[in-house]
Design a protein around this motif. Structure first.
Motif, PDB file in Angstrom:
ATOM      1  N   MET A   1       0.838  -1.184   0.000  1.00 47.40           N
ATOM      2  CA  MET A   1       0.000   0.000   0.000  1.00 47.40           C
ATOM      3  C   MET A   1       0.881   1.244   0.000  1.00 47.40           C
ATOM      4  O   MET A   1       1.876   1.313   0.694  1.00 47.40           O
ATOM      5  N   SER A   2       0.518   2.231  -0.780  1.00 46.05           N
ATOM      6  CA  SER A   2       1.294   3.457  -0.908  1.00 46.05           C
ATOM      7  C   SER A   2       0.952   4.449   0.193  1.00 46.05           C
ATOM      8  O   SER A   2      -0.209   4.609   0.559  1.00 46.05           O
ATOM      9  N   THR A   3       1.991   5.121   0.673  1.00 48.16           N
ATOM     10  CA  THR A   3       1.792   6.185   1.647  1.00 48.16           C
ATOM     11  C   THR A   3       1.204   7.391   0.946  1.00 48.16           C
ATOM     12  O   THR A   3       1.656   7.775  -0.140  1.00 48.16           O
ATOM     13  N   ARG A   4       0.211   7.992   1.549  1.00 47.30           N
ATOM     14  CA  ARG A   4      -0.406   9.196   0.995  1.00 47.30           C
ATOM     15  C   ARG A   4      -0.123  10.365   1.929  1.00 47.30           C
ATOM     16  O   ARG A   4      -0.118  10.202   3.141  1.00 47.30           O
ATOM     17  N   ASP A   5       0.111  11.530   1.326  1.00 51.16           N
ATOM     18  CA  ASP A   5       0.318  12.717   2.153  1.00 51.16           C
ATOM     19  C   ASP A   5      -1.040  13.282   2.555  1.00 51.16           C
ATOM     20  O   ASP A   5      -2.082  12.697   2.237  1.00 51.16           O
ATOM     21  N   HIS A   6      -1.044  14.414   3.240  1.00 52.25           N
ATOM     22  CA  HIS A   6      -2.307  14.980   3.718  1.00 52.25           C
ATOM     23  C   HIS A   6      -3.260  15.355   2.587  1.00 52.25           C
ATOM     24  O   HIS A   6      -4.466  15.436   2.805  1.00 52.25           O
ATOM     25  N   ALA A   7      -2.736  15.570   1.394  1.00 54.40           N
ATOM     26  CA  ALA A   7      -3.580  15.882   0.230  1.00 54.40           C
ATOM     27  C   ALA A   7      -4.032  14.621  -0.493  1.00 54.40           C
ATOM     28  O   ALA A   7      -4.722  14.698  -1.508  1.00 54.40           O
ATOM     29  N   GLY A   8      -3.617  13.441   0.015  1.00 52.83           N
ATOM     30  CA  GLY A   8      -4.020  12.177  -0.595  1.00 52.83           C
ATOM     31  C   GLY A   8      -3.127  11.715  -1.730  1.00 52.83           C
ATOM     32  O   GLY A   8      -3.446  10.749  -2.419  1.00 52.83           O
ATOM     33  N   ARG A   9      -1.986  12.395  -1.948  1.00 51.05           N
ATOM     34  CA  ARG A   9      -1.095  12.046  -3.051  1.00 51.05           C
ATOM     35  C   ARG A   9      -0.096  10.971  -2.641  1.00 51.05           C
ATOM     36  O   ARG A   9       0.422  10.971  -1.531  1.00 51.05           O
ATOM     37  N   THR A  10       0.187  10.088  -3.605  1.00 46.14           N
ATOM     38  CA  THR A  10       1.231   9.073  -3.433  1.00 46.14           C
ATOM     39  C   THR A  10       2.549   9.638  -3.968  1.00 46.14           C
ATOM     40  O   THR A  10       2.573  10.694  -4.611  1.00 46.14           O
ATOM     41  N   ILE A  11       3.625   8.906  -3.745  1.00 41.50           N
ATOM     42  CA  ILE A  11       4.918   9.314  -4.282  1.00 41.50           C
ATOM     43  C   ILE A  11       4.865   9.365  -5.813  1.00 41.50           C
ATOM     44  O   ILE A  11       5.455  10.244  -6.443  1.00 41.50           O
ATOM     45  N   GLU A  12       4.138   8.450  -6.439  1.00 40.40           N
ATOM     46  CA  GLU A  12       3.969   8.456  -7.904  1.00 40.40           C
ATOM     47  C   GLU A  12       3.241   9.717  -8.359  1.00 40.40           C
ATOM     48  O   GLU A  12       3.617  10.341  -9.356  1.00 40.40           O
ATOM     49  N   ASP A  13       2.188  10.088  -7.625  1.00 41.22           N
ATOM     50  CA  ASP A  13       1.439  11.302  -7.956  1.00 41.22           C
ATOM     51  C   ASP A  13       2.347  12.527  -7.915  1.00 41.22           C
ATOM     52  O   ASP A  13       2.287  13.389  -8.799  1.00 41.22           O
ATOM     53  N   THR A  14       3.177  12.612  -6.889  1.00 42.15           N
ATOM     54  CA  THR A  14       4.010  13.804  -6.728  1.00 42.15           C
ATOM     55  C   THR A  14       5.158  13.833  -7.739  1.00 42.15           C
ATOM     56  O   THR A  14       5.567  14.910  -8.160  1.00 42.15           O
ATOM     57  N   GLU A  15       5.674  12.675  -8.143  1.00 40.89           N
ATOM     58  CA  GLU A  15       6.683  12.650  -9.207  1.00 40.89           C
ATOM     59  C   GLU A  15       6.076  13.203 -10.497  1.00 40.89           C
ATOM     60  O   GLU A  15       6.692  14.022 -11.185  1.00 40.89           O
ATOM     61  N   THR A  16       4.855  12.792 -10.814  1.00 41.24           N
ATOM     62  CA  THR A  16       4.164  13.310 -11.994  1.00 41.24           C
ATOM     63  C   THR A  16       3.950  14.814 -11.870  1.00 41.24           C
ATOM     64  O   THR A  16       4.189  15.574 -12.819  1.00 41.24           O
ATOM     65  N   GLU A  17       3.515  15.246 -10.707  1.00 39.53           N
ATOM     66  CA  GLU A  17       3.280  16.667 -10.468  1.00 39.53           C
ATOM     67  C   GLU A  17       4.582  17.472 -10.606  1.00 39.53           C
ATOM     68  O   GLU A  17       4.592  18.569 -11.185  1.00 39.53           O
ATOM     69  N   LEU A  18       5.689  16.923 -10.110  1.00 37.85           N
ATOM     70  CA  LEU A  18       6.980  17.602 -10.216  1.00 37.85           C
ATOM     71  C   LEU A  18       7.412  17.727 -11.678  1.00 37.85           C
ATOM     72  O   LEU A  18       7.860  18.786 -12.119  1.00 37.85           O
ATOM     73  N   LEU A  19       7.274  16.652 -12.446  1.00 40.03           N
ATOM     74  CA  LEU A  19       7.635  16.703 -13.871  1.00 40.03           C
ATOM     75  C   LEU A  19       6.795  17.746 -14.608  1.00 40.03           C
ATOM     76  O   LEU A  19       7.310  18.497 -15.441  1.00 40.03           O
ATOM     77  N   ASP A  20       5.503  17.814 -14.301  1.00 36.18           N
ATOM     78  CA  ASP A  20       4.639  18.825 -14.909  1.00 36.18           C
ATOM     79  C   ASP A  20       5.113  20.233 -14.539  1.00 36.18           C
ATOM     80  O   ASP A  20       5.169  21.120 -15.391  1.00 36.18           O
ATOM     81  N   ALA A  21       5.473  20.432 -13.271  1.00 30.49           N
ATOM     82  CA  ALA A  21       5.957  21.737 -12.807  1.00 30.49           C
ATOM     83  C   ALA A  21       7.273  22.107 -13.495  1.00 30.49           C
ATOM     84  O   ALA A  21       7.498  23.269 -13.847  1.00 30.49           O
ATOM     85  N   MET A  22       8.143  21.120 -13.715  1.00 37.32           N
ATOM     86  CA  MET A  22       9.403  21.360 -14.410  1.00 37.32           C
ATOM     87  C   MET A  22       9.151  21.777 -15.854  1.00 37.32           C
ATOM     88  O   MET A  22       9.791  22.699 -16.355  1.00 37.32           O
ATOM     89  N   ARG A  23       8.213  21.101 -16.522  1.00 36.95           N
ATOM     90  CA  ARG A  23       7.886  21.434 -17.917  1.00 36.95           C
ATOM     91  C   ARG A  23       7.407  22.882 -18.036  1.00 36.95           C
ATOM     92  O   ARG A  23       7.684  23.558 -19.017  1.00 36.95           O
ATOM     93  N   GLU A  24       6.655  23.325 -17.054  1.00 34.88           N
ATOM     94  CA  GLU A  24       6.039  24.650 -17.088  1.00 34.88           C
ATOM     95  C   GLU A  24       6.853  25.712 -16.344  1.00 34.88           C
ATOM     96  O   GLU A  24       6.473  26.886 -16.358  1.00 34.88           O
ATOM     97  N   SER A  25       7.947  25.304 -15.682  1.00 35.70           N
ATOM     98  CA  SER A  25       8.687  26.201 -14.778  1.00 35.70           C
ATOM     99  C   SER A  25       7.710  26.868 -13.811  1.00 35.70           C
ATOM    100  O   SER A  25       7.760  28.074 -13.565  1.00 35.70           O
TER     101      SER A  25
END
Length: 130
Positions: A1-25
């Protein structure tokens, strides 16, 4: 089972979010996803801090036209987790556009209730890709 942060995101979710943020600066998202104590090693061996990373995105010194993920692995441990992402990237630099295959290695921890990158490194696997 994946650990979720207080916003309900998994480590996979946040890696995706980080890559999106990098693409957009996206400085707001990058600030939220990167720990204040970040230690990151660039492809040239230079050690970067969170502020240096944000400044590079702010000034355009780091700017991605494209990040196409080829593979990604994520695992969790008692301390948090880590991700390894391989991608074809197109970067804009002073000397023009550069196409390169990169591997990002990131260590993640839940800090203040949210997943954040605390350390990592990026390496160039090839100068260009087809």
């Amino acid at each position: 089972m994946s650990t979720r942060d207080h916003a309900g995101r998994t480590i996979e979710d946040t890696e995706t979010e980080l890559l999106d943020a990098m693409r957009e600066s996206d400085l707001v998202a990058l600030d939220r996803l990167i720990s204040d104590q970040l230690t990151f090693i660039g492809p040239d061996g230079a050690v970067l801090t969170k502020q240096a990373d944000l400044d590079a995105h702010r000034t355009g010194a780091t700017s991605f036209d494209k990040i196409d993920v080829l593979s990604r692995e994520a695992a969790e441990d008692a301390e948090g987790g880590h991700t390894t992402t391989v991608a074809n990237a197109v970067l804009r630099a002073a000397e023009g556009t550069v196409s390169v295959r990169l591997t990002w290695h990131r260590e993640w921890r839940v800090v203040d209730g949210r997943w954040q990158v605390v350390s990592g490194a990026v390496e160039a696997l090839a100068d260009h890709f087809d």
